[in-house]
Structure formats: structure tokens, C-alpha cells
Design a protein around this motif. Structure first.
Motif, PDB file in Angstrom:
ATOM      1  N   THR A 251       0.969  -1.181  -0.056  1.00 34.77           N
ATOM      2  CA  THR A 251       0.079  -0.345  -0.175  1.00 34.77           C
ATOM      3  C   THR A 251       0.959   1.044  -0.126  1.00 34.77           C
ATOM      4  OG1 THR A 251      -2.295  -0.906   1.395  1.00 34.77           O
ATOM      5  CG2 THR A 251      -1.517   1.251   1.541  1.00 34.77           C
ATOM      6  N   VAL A 252       0.466   2.209  -0.955  1.00 40.42           N
ATOM      7  CA  VAL A 252       0.997   3.683  -0.742  1.00 40.42           C
ATOM      8  C   VAL A 252       0.524   4.675   0.446  1.00 40.42           C
ATOM      9  CG1 VAL A 252       1.956   5.310  -2.317  1.00 40.42           C
ATOM     10  CG2 VAL A 252       1.800   3.193  -3.770  1.00 40.42           C
ATOM     11  N   ARG A 253       1.332   5.149   1.032  1.00 41.44           N
ATOM     12  CA  ARG A 253       0.903   5.640   1.704  1.00 41.44           C
ATOM     13  C   ARG A 253       0.662   7.063   2.041  1.00 41.44           C
ATOM     14  NH1 ARG A 253      -0.693   2.653   6.579  1.00 41.44           N
ATOM     15  NH2 ARG A 253      -1.636   4.434   7.325  1.00 41.44           N
ATOM     16  N   GLY A 254       1.978   8.159   1.395  1.00 41.23           N
ATOM     17  CA  GLY A 254       2.530   8.902   1.265  1.00 41.23           C
ATOM     18  C   GLY A 254       2.652  10.066  -0.364  1.00 41.23           C
ATOM     19  N   VAL A 255       2.246  10.702  -0.578  1.00 34.73           N
ATOM     20  CA  VAL A 255       2.558  10.859  -1.767  1.00 34.73           C
ATOM     21  C   VAL A 255       3.102  12.409  -1.667  1.00 34.73           C
ATOM     22  CG1 VAL A 255       1.717   9.639  -3.729  1.00 34.73           C
ATOM     23  CG2 VAL A 255       0.376  11.625  -2.906  1.00 34.73           C
ATOM     24  N   ILE A 256       4.024  13.305  -2.605  1.00 37.45           N
ATOM     25  CA  ILE A 256       4.448  14.444  -2.643  1.00 37.45           C
ATOM     26  C   ILE A 256       4.797  15.379  -3.219  1.00 37.45           C
ATOM     27  CG2 ILE A 256       6.316  14.610  -1.217  1.00 37.45           C
ATOM     28  CD1 ILE A 256       4.730  17.472   0.802  1.00 37.45           C
ATOM     29  N   VAL A 257       4.783  15.561  -4.109  1.00 39.06           N
ATOM     30  CA  VAL A 257       5.115  16.888  -4.714  1.00 39.06           C
ATOM     31  C   VAL A 257       5.887  17.732  -5.475  1.00 39.06           C
ATOM     32  CG1 VAL A 257       4.937  17.754  -7.434  1.00 39.06           C
ATOM     33  CG2 VAL A 257       3.124  16.454  -6.862  1.00 39.06           C
ATOM     34  N   SER A 258       7.330  17.779  -5.601  1.00 42.60           N
ATOM     35  CA  SER A 258       8.073  18.592  -5.183  1.00 42.60           C
ATOM     36  C   SER A 258       7.924  20.548  -5.825  1.00 42.60           C
ATOM     37  CB  SER A 258      10.006  17.773  -5.203  1.00 42.60           C
ATOM     38  OG  SER A 258      10.900  19.472  -4.836  1.00 42.60           O
ATOM     39  N   GLY A 259       7.791  21.511  -4.445  1.00 39.73           N
ATOM     40  CA  GLY A 259       8.301  22.466  -5.818  1.00 39.73           C
ATOM     41  C   GLY A 259       9.499  23.496  -6.185  1.00 39.73           C
ATOM     42  N   ARG A 260      10.630  22.658  -5.771  1.00 34.78           N
ATOM     43  CA  ARG A 260      12.038  22.926  -6.350  1.00 34.78           C
ATOM     44  C   ARG A 260      12.206  22.228  -7.795  1.00 34.78           C
ATOM     45  NH1 ARG A 260      14.302  25.512  -2.577  1.00 34.78           N
ATOM     46  NH2 ARG A 260      15.993  24.237  -2.535  1.00 34.78           N
ATOM     47  N   SER A 261      11.627  21.019  -8.200  1.00 32.62           N
ATOM     48  CA  SER A 261      12.730  20.339  -9.289  1.00 32.62           C
ATOM     49  C   SER A 261      11.579  19.548  -9.465  1.00 32.62           C
ATOM     50  CB  SER A 261      13.767  19.176  -8.007  1.00 32.62           C
ATOM     51  OG  SER A 261      13.084  18.590  -7.333  1.00 32.62           O
ATOM     52  N   PRO A 262      11.446  19.068 -10.745  1.00 32.97           N
ATOM     53  CA  PRO A 262      10.613  18.264 -11.234  1.00 32.97           C
ATOM     54  C   PRO A 262      10.275  16.513 -10.257  1.00 32.97           C
ATOM     55  CG  PRO A 262      12.064  17.854 -12.890  1.00 32.97           C
ATOM     56  CD  PRO A 262      12.633  18.740 -11.405  1.00 32.97           C
ATOM     57  N   TYR A 263      10.147  16.823  -9.541  1.00 32.22           N
ATOM     58  CA  TYR A 263      10.357  15.369  -8.435  1.00 32.22           C
ATOM     59  C   TYR A 263       8.722  14.760  -7.527  1.00 32.22           C
ATOM     60  CZ  TYR A 263      15.030  15.248  -9.706  1.00 32.22           C
ATOM     61  OH  TYR A 263      16.575  15.356  -9.998  1.00 32.22           O
TER      62      TYR A 263
END
Length: 517
Positions: A251-263
Motif C-alpha cells: 500500500t502507498v501511504r504518502g505522496v508529495i510533489v516538490s516545488g523546487r524540482s520535477p520530482y
């Protein structure tokens, strides 16, 4: 020669005093009392005068006075009994109110030391009103008023007075010397009006519980993680699926998108923390170190640091570029369920199943403050985007705190369920999502619950699959997205047709009930 004269004079005075005293103490039959008895009585008289001379002229708390010829003179209880004839002589006896032991039969006051009668109550009141207030009394009144103002400003009642009332002493000519003044009890301030939120879109596509959600900084798309082990990217405007990423084995429990890089960063119950390059849509880095499932993650807003929290009771700080574990934040005694980062101190906040919240020093990697107010697991923490405050969610209460020391602000009571997620926007709308599928919306400043939502589950799902695991506002804060147990993502927006007249705030200035403990 002079010394002999002085000695002779002293001896003469003592002899004359003894002779005079001897002449005074004469028996009823005319025969003189023996000199030994006279000497004993003289010593007793001197001792009593020495012991009680300093207090004979002072009023005492309890007196037994005997009016000569009065039938009630022997009242042993000291009741108030004033003689009818004010000119009649009273004989006062000291009965042991002084710490020194009293004489066997009391000491009769002489004419020089006899105290005056106590004035009547009306006379005492008129005298008190006529006298100008002393400087010490004025200072005391000013101090009391200042403390009262502080209590009123803090919104709590003065514990020394009954609720709703305060005693005020008024010293002015011709006015009453005391009065009861009604005092307003602390009340909840009127909350800001917020339009209600309504469901306008349900997005399907996942094959398992949707456990996490995040909106990218450009506000064009959002990403979700699910129990079906996939990460999906959706178009925010249309709700259409754009991309699916596979790689996690649980199960994937956490996701977040960086605002400083395309990650894109993700974590899951497979103990893995991954960094995805969105230009190539593949994993470019792994962050190894956690010993159990990783429940959440967050990115520092100003430096290239990633923070993760795990069921192994720790949080870890990672250097995004080198994949190095900078710190292991140890201190919690149970699984760490949520973690948040901010640029100001304290830069890291964690909530745990051990019921505590910890504020961490990022540089030292140590706890600054531990908050122990919650009685049950803390699964959600959210930081206000403008105020230097944050909120935490637990089955017992939602609590608001003030940075940097975690000073308690207030409780938000009423969402009696397991709080899985919290979100807040700049307008002061706080959203709490619970394990039973209910969602409550609150006014951040006052803690007023202005809306409760329980959306129907997706057709074909079991009624038990009613739960909200995560929620987030988009970057414009006009849309609210929820990740739910019925395998869907629900999108809410404000009702544009609502007004204060059509949806009034059902608020009354109710008295705030504050707990002392």
C-alpha cells in the motif's frame, strides 16, 4: 556619698510602698493581713500588670461583660446583650483571648484602662462612609480592577467570585458601600461566515482504498496513492486519469510533489521511500533505513530535505540529493503517523500513536517540546498557511496550538470519530476527515463547526467502506479533494449560490465551558 543617698531613697520608697499596701489589705474584722500574703498579692498584681499592661486598652475579639445587677450577666456564650441604661457602669473581664494565660478569675479593668462600648452597626457604617478612602485602599482597588481586566481579557472567570457576579466595594459619600455588579461570562465570539461546500465530482479508477493525495504546485494535476500499490496522476480540471506509476509492492501511504524540482516522492507499507523523476516517469532514488512501514512524508519548503515517519517509532531526515540519512528522530514510543515541515522553528512536527506530539530541532535532531494533552493516537497534523499556529487530530479532540512552544489555544469538539486527516486554507476553513466517512468543516478562529458532510459511498461498495483517509485543498483553495475507502476521489467546491441569508450561522453567544484541568 551620692550613691548612699540614692540607695537610702530607694529603700525608703519601697518601704513606704509596702507599708501603704499593707495598710490597704485589711481583713473584715479589722485585723491586718499577714505580710507574706500582701507580698504574694503584690507580686501577682505586678506580674499581671506586666503581662497584660500592653493589651488592657485594646479591644478584644470575644468579651464577656457583666452588667451589675443584670440577670443575664452570667451568659457563658458571649451573646450580644446591650444594657438598656447607657449610663450604667459595665465591668469588663478579659477571658483569655490574648496568647498569655488568663488569670483564674479574670483581670478587672481599672478606670484608666476601661475600653469604650462598641458603636452600633449604623453608626459604624456612617463613620466608614464619612471617612475618606485611604491610599492603601485606593491602591488595592486599582490592583483588583487590573487583575479583573486581565481575567476578562483572557475569557475566564475570576475563581474568587461566584460565576457571573463580582463584588465591588464603592467608597463615595452618600452611596452604599457595597453592591453586586453583574459580570458577563466568557462567550464564543461570532464566527466568520463561510459558504457551505458541496460535492460536484466523484473520480473512480483505483482498485483499492485511496490512502493519500497531493496537488502539484502548478495546480494542473494531482496525485493519489492507493492500497492497489499504484500511484495515479489525474487532471485537476477534468478529473481524467493522465498516468499510472507502479513500483511499490504494498500500500502507498504518502505522496508529495516538490516545488523546487520535477520530482514526486512516495512512501508505503513496503518500508520504501522513492523519488520519481516526472520527466522520465521512473524512480531515480531510493531512501533506505526505515525498519517498518512508512506512514507519511513531507518536504522542507526552503531546503532540499525530505522527512519521513514510520511504524518503527522514528522519523528520518534525508538529504534529497545524496540519499543520506541526516538524522534519525527517536523519542516516540509507538508508530509515528504524521509529519509536517515548515521554514520557521520548530521546523519539524510529528504526531504519534503514543498520543504525543513532538516539535523537533532540525539542526540538532532532538526534541524541543513534547505535547501530551491528547489521550488517544494523533494521526493528523496541519499547519495554518498564514498564522503561526497548527492543529492536531485525535479521536478525543481536535486541538489548536501556537508555535514555537506548542502553547494550547482551544479544543474543537464534536467530531467523535477517528480523525485520519486535517486540511486548512487561508480563509480559515479547517476540514477534518474521519474513519467513519464523516467530514466536518470548522471556522479556524472560533472553532465553530459550520458544516457536516457524510457523502454516500460509491455504488457497488459496501457500507462499511465509508472512510476518509486524506484530504487536501488545491492551490487556489477553491476545491477540496478527499481520498476515500470506497476507492474514489471526491471533489468539493463552495456553493456559489449560498449567502448569509440562505445559510445563516446558527450561532448563539453561548457560555464557554472551560476545564480547569
Amino acid at each position: 556619698m551620692l550613691q548612699e543617698v540614692q540607695k537610702h531613697s530607694v529603700h525608703t520608697l519601697v518601704f513606704r510602698s509596702l507599708k501603704r499596701t499593707h495598710d490597704m489589705f485589711v481583713a473584715d474584722n479589722g485585723k491586718p493581713i499577714p505580710l507574706d500574703d500582701v507580698s504574694h498579692k503584690l507580686k501577682m498584681s505586678i506580674k499581671l500588670r506586666t503581662d497584660y499592661g500592653s493589651v488592657l486598652h485594646m479591644p478584644i475579639l470575644k468579651e464577656n461583660f457583666r452588667e451589675k445587677g443584670s440577670p443575664d450577666a452570667g451568659d457563658p456564650y458571649g451573646h450580644k446583650q446591650y444594657p438598656a441604661n447607657q449610663g450604667q457602669e459595665l465591668e469588663y473581664l478579659i477571658t483569655g483571648t490574648h496568647p498569655y494565660p488568663a488569670g483564674p478569675e479574670g483581670v478587672a479593668l481599672t478606670a484608666d484602662t476601661k475600653i469604650q462600648r462598641m458603636p452600633s452597626e449604623s453608626a459604624a457604617q456612617s463613620l466608614a462612609v464619612a471617612l475618606p478612602p485611604s491610599q492603601s485602599r485606593l491602591e488595592a482597588n486599582r490592583t483588583a480592577a487590573g487583575v479583573g481586566d486581565i481575567y476578562r481579557h483572557a475569557g475566564i472567570s475570576d475563581r474568587t467570585q461566584p460565576p457571573g457576579l463580582s463584588m465591588a466595594m464603592m467608597e463615595a459619600g452618600g452611596n452604599k458601600n457595597s453592591a453586586l455588579i453583574a459580570k458577563k461570562a466568557p462567550t464564543m465570539p461570532k464566527p466568520q461566515w463561510h459558504p457551505p461546500w458541496k460535492l460536484y465530482r466523484v473520480i473512480s479508477g483505483h482498485l483499492g482504498w485511496v490512502r493519500c493525495i497531493a496537488v502539484e504546485p502548478g495546480n494542473q494535476w494531482f496525485v493519489t496513492g492507493s492500497a492497489d500499490r499504484t500511484i495515479k496522476i489525474w487532471d485537476l480540471a477534468s478529473g481524467k486519469l493522465k498516468l499510472s506509476l507502479t513500483g511499490h509492492i504494498s500500500t502507498v501511504r504518502g505522496v508529495i510533489v516538490s516545488g523546487r524540482s520535477p520530482y514526486l516522492f512516495s512512501c508505503g507499507e513496503d518500508k520504501q521511500v522513492k523519488c520519481w523523476d516526472l520527466e522520465y516517469n521512473k524512480v531515480i532514488r531510493h531512501y533506505h533505513g526505515h525498519l517498518s512501514a512508512v506512514y507519511g512524508l513531507d518536504l522542507h519548503p526552503t531546503i532540499d530535505v525530505l522527512v519521513t515517519c514510520s511504524r518503527d517509532s522514528t522519523a528520518r531526515i534525508w538529504d534529497v540529493r545524496t540519499k543520506a540519512s541526516v538524522h534519525t528522530l527517536a523519542g516516540h514510543t509507538n508508530a509515528v503517523a504524521t509529519v509536517k515541515c515548515q521554514a520557521a522553528e520548530p521546523q519539524i512536527i510529528t504526531g504519534s500513536h503514543d498520543t504525543t506530539i513532538r516539535l523537533w530541532d532540525l539542526v540538532a535532531g532532538k526534541t524541543r517540546v513534547t505535547l501530551t494533552n491528547h489521550k488517544k493516537s494523533v494521526r493528523a497534523v496541519v499547519l495554518h498557511p498564514r498564522h503561526y499556529t497548527f492543529a492536531s487530530g485525535s479521536p478525543d479532540n481536535i486541538k489548536q496550538w501556537k508555535f514555537p512552544d506548542g502553547n494550547f489555544i482551544q479544543n474543537l469538539s464534536g467530531h467523535n470519530a477517528i480523525i485520519n486527516t486535517l486540511a486548512v486554507n487561508a480563509d480559515g476553513v479547517l476540514v477534518s476527515g474521519a474513519d467513519n466517512g464523516t467530514m466536518h468543516l470548522w471556522d479556524w478562529r472560533t472553532g465553530y463547526n459550520f458544516q457536516r458532510v457524510h457523502a454516500a459511498v460509491q455504488p457497488g461498495s459496501l457500507d462499511s467502506e465509508s472512510g476518509i483517509f486524506a484530504c487536501a485543498f488545491d492551490q487556489s483553495e477553491s476545491r477540496l479533494l478527499t481520498a476515500e475507502a470506497d476507492k474514489t476521489i471526491k471533489v468539493y467546491r463552495e456553493d456559489d449560490t449560498a449567502t448569509e441569508e440562505t445559510h445563516p450561522v446558527s450561532w448563539k453567544p453561548e457560555i464557554i465551558k472551560r476545564k480547569r484541568f
